[in-house]
Design a protein around this motif. Structure first.
Motif, PDB file in Angstrom:
ATOM      1  N   LEU A 102      42.267 -16.856 -45.059  1.00  0.00           N
ATOM      2  CA  LEU A 102      43.361 -16.511 -44.145  1.00  0.00           C
ATOM      3  C   LEU A 102      43.598 -15.004 -44.144  1.00  0.00           C
ATOM      4  N   GLN A 103      43.584 -14.429 -45.341  1.00  0.00           N
ATOM      5  CA  GLN A 103      43.776 -12.986 -45.446  1.00  0.00           C
ATOM      6  C   GLN A 103      42.682 -12.250 -44.675  1.00  0.00           C
TER       7      GLN A 103
ATOM      8  N   TRP B 129      43.028 -23.682 -52.961  1.00  0.00           N
ATOM      9  CA  TRP B 129      44.083 -22.739 -52.557  1.00  0.00           C
ATOM     10  C   TRP B 129      43.528 -21.322 -52.474  1.00  0.00           C
ATOM     11  N   THR B 130      42.700 -20.959 -53.425  1.00  0.00           N
ATOM     12  CA  THR B 130      42.133 -19.609 -53.406  1.00  0.00           C
ATOM     13  C   THR B 130      41.267 -19.410 -52.176  1.00  0.00           C
TER      14      THR B 130
ATOM     15  N   TYR C 148      41.333 -21.012 -49.284  1.00  0.00           N
ATOM     16  CA  TYR C 148      42.089 -20.921 -48.034  1.00  0.00           C
ATOM     17  C   TYR C 148      42.879 -19.622 -47.947  1.00  0.00           C
ATOM     18  N   GLY C 149      43.514 -19.254 -49.026  1.00  0.00           N
ATOM     19  CA  GLY C 149      44.314 -18.030 -49.026  1.00  0.00           C
ATOM     20  C   GLY C 149      43.487 -16.812 -48.681  1.00  0.00           C
ATOM     21  N   LEU C 150      42.317 -16.702 -49.292  1.00  0.00           N
ATOM     22  CA  LEU C 150      41.473 -15.539 -49.045  1.00  0.00           C
ATOM     23  C   LEU C 150      40.904 -15.553 -47.632  1.00  0.00           C
TER      24      LEU C 150
ATOM     25  N   LEU D  18      34.961 -14.902 -57.370  1.00  0.00           N
ATOM     26  CA  LEU D  18      36.339 -15.321 -57.643  1.00  0.00           C
ATOM     27  C   LEU D  18      36.492 -16.831 -57.596  1.00  0.00           C
TER      28      LEU D  18
ATOM     29  N   ILE E  33      33.673 -12.602 -52.170  1.00  0.00           N
ATOM     30  CA  ILE E  33      34.680 -13.336 -52.944  1.00  0.00           C
ATOM     31  C   ILE E  33      34.076 -14.472 -53.757  1.00  0.00           C
TER      32      ILE E  33
END
Lengths: 201, 201
Positions: B162-163, B155-156, B158-160, B185, B182
């Motif tokens: 996408l951002q 999730w991290t 993909y979320g990052l 992280l 990243i």
DNA sequence: TTGCTTATACAACAGTTGTAGATAATGTAA
DNA sequence: TTACATTATCTACAACTGTTGTATAAGCAA
């Protein structure tokens, strides 16, 4: 106290009535069958509202679901006074619990949770989580880039909460216990500027 | 080497032909207009295939998109030999880069990326990320619960990604630079059992 | 080749969608 | 109350959907 939420502003009573009827009918239908098999006809028929009227209020049934979720999750946040508050570990825990319970209530309330439904829940809930997390981070000032931290935190929270809500085999822990467990994974993003080494573990 | 991917197994040549025609037509249409304004009629018309035949292969246009994304992202992973490999920091970086590039290529390739489209991309890509991450974690044995680590990591990531793909204002860094940024992280989830302090940085 | 199986084409169906135009009902302010 | 603006209803429309039944064509195995 005179001004209510934007969504409750002085509206033509006919509009309020119609929307309420539509949302009620929609919720009732969700308890009976899956979102994708619900038609606009179903909704307007049960709401005793003309079908054309529906389209005067919502673009389609997806917009209706989005609005409904937005409203419901806002309420869930308010229940634990997480709407507009400061950051604290307790509040972070409360946020995780709120998300967990919201997801599992969504699942429970809906006869058949199709993927379209789950997808829209995810999108809207994650959006609100991120909004709140950004607010918190603005206040405490985050170690890393704010947007990045907020994104990582919100996606992690939602992803883990979703995973929790789907644990079927073993009896899953209470939401509070679960929140406690995953707290260290999420709290990382809320370390303020001081570098505190790794003395905390 | 005699066995190809499951999707390429010996199939009636008519089936292969039809599916190829449908997917080609679909891709071409995606380059012209948004997913939600593409109809099954559009697709079958351009593919020169009967509409009823479409439904013999896909439940609806959403199923088609899902299959197309699955196929495309698998290819993207294979391009960097990330299909069935072991964990390493370099591979993790490569994964992040792959996701970044896949998302921005999706955006570029599609005239109008509606939210339905983005949503399906997200779902499928994140699923495959998680699959791979779980494989990695099974090999190295993770500090925390495997499923939890895989979920948080996928999730991290993909979320990052996408951002990153949505940063418009400031000229965003190259995908490789971003992945480097990243990495700390995400790498947290891949610490094996031994505690190695922070001597690595 | 023959015969069997499976895929595709075609046409027709009822049901849903989103929109538009005309009419009636309701809320609101003078 | 009256007059005006807004909202809801009603009807009709063209388009798309997903399914069904039948006929034709393509693949395949003996």
């Amino acid at each position: 106290m005179s001004k209510k939420t934007a969504s409750e502003e002085k509206l033509d009573p006919r509009v309020k009535r119609t929307r309420a009827l539509i949302e009620q009918a929609f919720m009732a239908l969700l308890a009976e069958k899956g979102f994708s098999s619900i038609t606009v006809q179903d909704i307007t028929q049960r709401a005793e509202v003309n079908r054309a009227t529906f389209y005067a209020h919502f673009a389609d049934k997806y917009a209706l679901l989005e609005a409904a979720i937005q409203h419901a999750f806002r309420l869930a946040l308010e229940k634990r006074t997480l709407n507009a508050c400061h950051f604290s570990e307790a509040n972070l825990r409360a946020l995780v619990v709120t998300v967990c319970e919201f997801i599992s209530q969504s699942d429970a309330h809906c006869k058949t949770c199709d993927s379209q439904f789950e997808t829209l829940v995810e999108k809207e809930v994650r959006r609100q989580i991120q909004e709140l997390v950004e607010l918190w981070l603005e206040q405490i000032g985050s170690e890393i880039d704010l947007k990045t931290a907020a994104t990582a935190a919100s996606w992690t929270i939602y992803g883990l909460a979703l995973q929790w809500s789907r644990e079927k085999g073993k009896p899953r822990p209470k939401a509070e216990q679960f929140a406690e467990q995953i707290l260290p994974l999420v709290a990382v993003y809320f370390k303020p500027r001081e570098v505190s080494k790794t003395a905390q573990g």
